[in-house]
Design a protein around this motif. Structure first.
Motif, PDB file in Angstrom:
ATOM      1  N   ALA A 198       0.845  -1.201   0.000  1.00 34.44           N
ATOM      2  CA  ALA A 198       0.000   0.000   0.000  1.00 34.44           C
ATOM      3  C   ALA A 198       0.879   1.248   0.000  1.00 34.44           C
ATOM      4  O   ALA A 198       1.853   1.320   0.748  1.00 34.44           O
ATOM      5  CB  ALA A 198      -0.902  -0.002   1.233  1.00 34.44           C
ATOM      6  N   PRO A 199       0.563   2.233  -0.862  1.00 34.20           N
ATOM      7  CA  PRO A 199       1.375   3.446  -0.887  1.00 34.20           C
ATOM      8  C   PRO A 199       1.257   4.230   0.418  1.00 34.20           C
ATOM      9  O   PRO A 199       0.198   4.267   1.041  1.00 34.20           O
ATOM     10  CB  PRO A 199       0.785   4.243  -2.055  1.00 34.20           C
ATOM     11  CG  PRO A 199      -0.591   3.701  -2.250  1.00 34.20           C
ATOM     12  CD  PRO A 199      -0.526   2.271  -1.824  1.00 34.20           C
ATOM     13  N   LYS A 225      -6.219  12.309   2.242  1.00 36.86           N
ATOM     14  CA  LYS A 225      -7.171  11.480   2.990  1.00 36.86           C
ATOM     15  C   LYS A 225      -8.544  11.442   2.323  1.00 36.86           C
ATOM     16  O   LYS A 225      -9.360  10.573   2.638  1.00 36.86           O
ATOM     17  CB  LYS A 225      -7.295  11.987   4.431  1.00 36.86           C
ATOM     18  CG  LYS A 225      -7.915  13.358   4.597  1.00 36.86           C
ATOM     19  CD  LYS A 225      -7.935  13.754   6.068  1.00 36.86           C
ATOM     20  CE  LYS A 225      -8.495  15.151   6.271  1.00 36.86           C
ATOM     21  NZ  LYS A 225      -8.434  15.552   7.693  1.00 36.86           N
ATOM     22  N   LYS A 226      -8.792  12.354   1.397  1.00 33.70           N
ATOM     23  CA  LYS A 226     -10.059  12.373   0.672  1.00 33.70           C
ATOM     24  C   LYS A 226      -9.956  11.672  -0.689  1.00 33.70           C
ATOM     25  O   LYS A 226     -10.914  11.664  -1.459  1.00 33.70           O
ATOM     26  CB  LYS A 226     -10.544  13.812   0.496  1.00 33.70           C
ATOM     27  CG  LYS A 226     -10.888  14.485   1.821  1.00 33.70           C
ATOM     28  CD  LYS A 226     -11.514  15.851   1.635  1.00 33.70           C
ATOM     29  CE  LYS A 226     -11.919  16.453   2.984  1.00 33.70           C
ATOM     30  NZ  LYS A 226     -12.495  17.802   2.825  1.00 33.70           N
ATOM     31  N   TYR A 227      -8.800  11.098  -0.968  1.00 29.95           N
ATOM     32  CA  TYR A 227      -8.617  10.343  -2.207  1.00 29.95           C
ATOM     33  C   TYR A 227      -9.335   8.994  -2.102  1.00 29.95           C
ATOM     34  O   TYR A 227      -9.377   8.383  -1.029  1.00 29.95           O
ATOM     35  CB  TYR A 227      -7.131  10.081  -2.458  1.00 29.95           C
ATOM     36  CG  TYR A 227      -6.374  11.198  -3.132  1.00 29.95           C
ATOM     37  CD1 TYR A 227      -6.919  12.469  -3.298  1.00 29.95           C
ATOM     38  CD2 TYR A 227      -5.088  10.980  -3.618  1.00 29.95           C
ATOM     39  CE1 TYR A 227      -6.215  13.484  -3.913  1.00 29.95           C
ATOM     40  CE2 TYR A 227      -4.368  11.986  -4.239  1.00 29.95           C
ATOM     41  CZ  TYR A 227      -4.939  13.241  -4.384  1.00 29.95           C
ATOM     42  OH  TYR A 227      -4.238  14.241  -5.000  1.00 29.95           O
ATOM     43  N   GLY A 281      -8.309   4.056  -5.482  1.00 26.55           N
ATOM     44  CA  GLY A 281      -7.607   4.113  -6.765  1.00 26.55           C
ATOM     45  C   GLY A 281      -6.728   5.340  -6.896  1.00 26.55           C
ATOM     46  O   GLY A 281      -5.620   5.282  -7.451  1.00 26.55           O
ATOM     47  N   MET A 282      -7.203   6.481  -6.397  1.00 21.21           N
ATOM     48  CA  MET A 282      -6.422   7.714  -6.450  1.00 21.21           C
ATOM     49  C   MET A 282      -5.179   7.618  -5.553  1.00 21.21           C
ATOM     50  O   MET A 282      -4.109   8.124  -5.898  1.00 21.21           O
ATOM     51  CB  MET A 282      -7.288   8.904  -6.056  1.00 21.21           C
ATOM     52  CG  MET A 282      -8.326   9.263  -7.114  1.00 21.21           C
ATOM     53  SD  MET A 282      -9.615  10.367  -6.486  1.00 21.21           S
ATOM     54  CE  MET A 282      -8.718  11.880  -6.265  1.00 21.21           C
ATOM     55  N   LYS A 283      -5.334   6.957  -4.402  1.00 20.31           N
ATOM     56  CA  LYS A 283      -4.165   6.753  -3.526  1.00 20.31           C
ATOM     57  C   LYS A 283      -3.116   5.886  -4.235  1.00 20.31           C
ATOM     58  O   LYS A 283      -1.906   6.123  -4.099  1.00 20.31           O
ATOM     59  CB  LYS A 283      -4.606   6.085  -2.220  1.00 20.31           C
ATOM     60  CG  LYS A 283      -5.392   7.011  -1.303  1.00 20.31           C
ATOM     61  CD  LYS A 283      -6.000   6.246  -0.135  1.00 20.31           C
ATOM     62  CE  LYS A 283      -6.877   7.165   0.714  1.00 20.31           C
ATOM     63  NZ  LYS A 283      -7.641   6.422   1.743  1.00 20.31           N
ATOM     64  N   LEU A 298       2.051   5.635  -7.275  1.00 18.79           N
ATOM     65  CA  LEU A 298       2.752   5.450  -8.548  1.00 18.79           C
ATOM     66  C   LEU A 298       3.470   6.740  -8.958  1.00 18.79           C
ATOM     67  O   LEU A 298       4.603   6.699  -9.448  1.00 18.79           O
ATOM     68  CB  LEU A 298       1.759   5.019  -9.625  1.00 18.79           C
ATOM     69  CG  LEU A 298       2.320   4.479 -10.937  1.00 18.79           C
ATOM     70  CD1 LEU A 298       3.308   3.353 -10.704  1.00 18.79           C
ATOM     71  CD2 LEU A 298       1.193   4.012 -11.841  1.00 18.79           C
ATOM     72  N   ALA A 299       2.816   7.880  -8.735  1.00 19.31           N
ATOM     73  CA  ALA A 299       3.447   9.172  -9.031  1.00 19.31           C
ATOM     74  C   ALA A 299       4.705   9.351  -8.186  1.00 19.31           C
ATOM     75  O   ALA A 299       5.725   9.871  -8.665  1.00 19.31           O
ATOM     76  CB  ALA A 299       2.462  10.312  -8.777  1.00 19.31           C
ATOM     77  N   SER A 300       4.653   8.906  -6.926  1.00 15.20           N
ATOM     78  CA  SER A 300       5.820   9.002  -6.035  1.00 15.20           C
ATOM     79  C   SER A 300       6.986   8.167  -6.578  1.00 15.20           C
ATOM     80  O   SER A 300       8.151   8.549  -6.430  1.00 15.20           O
ATOM     81  CB  SER A 300       5.456   8.498  -4.630  1.00 15.20           C
ATOM     82  OG  SER A 300       4.404   9.248  -4.083  1.00 15.20           O
ATOM     83  N   ALA A 301       6.660   7.023  -7.179  1.00 10.67           N
ATOM     84  CA  ALA A 301       7.700   6.166  -7.748  1.00 10.67           C
ATOM     85  C   ALA A 301       8.271   6.756  -9.028  1.00 10.67           C
ATOM     86  O   ALA A 301       9.461   6.614  -9.324  1.00 10.67           O
ATOM     87  CB  ALA A 301       7.126   4.774  -8.031  1.00 10.67           C
TER      88      ALA A 301
END
Length: 250
Positions: A85-86, A130-132, A135-137, A142-145
């Motif tokens: 989990a991200p 926290k409001k994601y 799927g958005m989380k 993935l963006a962090s990677a």
């Protein structure tokens, strides 16, 4: 094509339990390598060892010519990762979460916008994490990677929690990365049907042991009487499980 990731008899034991058992992998530079196996097969543990998050009990590995553990920091500078989990700061926006990583890596401000656009989060960048949705989380992870465009990506079940449209988008993104960024992707999944649409080569893991490594075509040749690759994969797992039970009885 040269190998950018190689492991040699990589092993991880927890007391009497062996999570990864003498695994030898060869990931070609510029390829997408699908790491397959049922849940609990040892895929995440192998990836954690490659990232230095857990120490091998035995064996060695090399990433882009750099050996672990002596070149651990140099290895990490070349790798973007999403494991399980991200993680994120719930009370910060998606953009602010990525900006923390941008600062740590010493990247330009533009890197955050690039990463958000790549994963389809541009319009939600200023929403609190926290409001994601789930799927958005996953997209934020993935963006962090991807931020900073690392030459090597290690992705553990990156489409978890996504709806069919989201899976399709992320799959197409991952498929485009080797040409887009000249990078190599090691991606895990327990679903062959998903990996089949992305990977150049695959490794099949079960109970910590590598049962197969090669191309999808080579996997198909392994059992010519079986109609499709999914059945080949499942029969390989079932055969190994049966052999393990037989050995346990002896």
């Amino acid at each position: 094509m040269s190998n950018i990731i190689t492991t040699e008899q990589l092993t991880k034991r927890y007391k009497k339990f062996t999570a990864v058992d003498n695994v030898t992998l060869h990931v070609k530079k510029g390829s997408i390598y699908g790491f397959l196996g049922p849940n609990g097969a040892g895929k995440s543990t192998t990836m954690k060892m490659l990232l230095g998050l857990t120490a091998p009990s035995a064996g060695t590995f090399c990433i882009d010519g750099k050996h672990f553990p002596e070149n651990r920091i140099a290895i990490l500078k070349e790798v973007g990762s999403l494991i399980e989990a991200p993680s994120y700061y719930a009370n910060l926006t998606g953009r602010e979460n990525l900006d923390i990583i941008r600062r740590i890596l010493g990247l330009d401000m533009k890197a955050v916008d690039d990463a958000l656009e790549l994963v389809g989060l541009t319009e939600f960048g200023d929403r609190l994490a926290k409001k994601y949705s789930l799927g958005m989380k996953q997209r934020l992870g993935l963006a962090s990677a991807l931020i900073g465009r690392p030459p090597i990506l290690i992705l553990d079940e990156p489409t978890n929690g996504l709806d069919p449209a989201g899976i399709h988008e992320i799959r197409n993104l991952i498929k485009s990365l080797p040409k887009l960024y000249d990078c190599t992707v090691l991606i895990s999944s327990h679903m062959l049907s998903e990996i089949e649409l992305m990977a150049d080569d695959i490794g099949i893991l079960n109970h910590g042991r590598l049962l197969f490594e090669g191309s999808l075509e080579e996997l198909g040749h392994n059992a010519e009487s079986v109609d499709n690759l999914e059945n080949v994969f499942l029969s390989m797992i079932e055969k190994d499980n049966a052999e393990r039970k037989q050995r346990a009885r002896l």
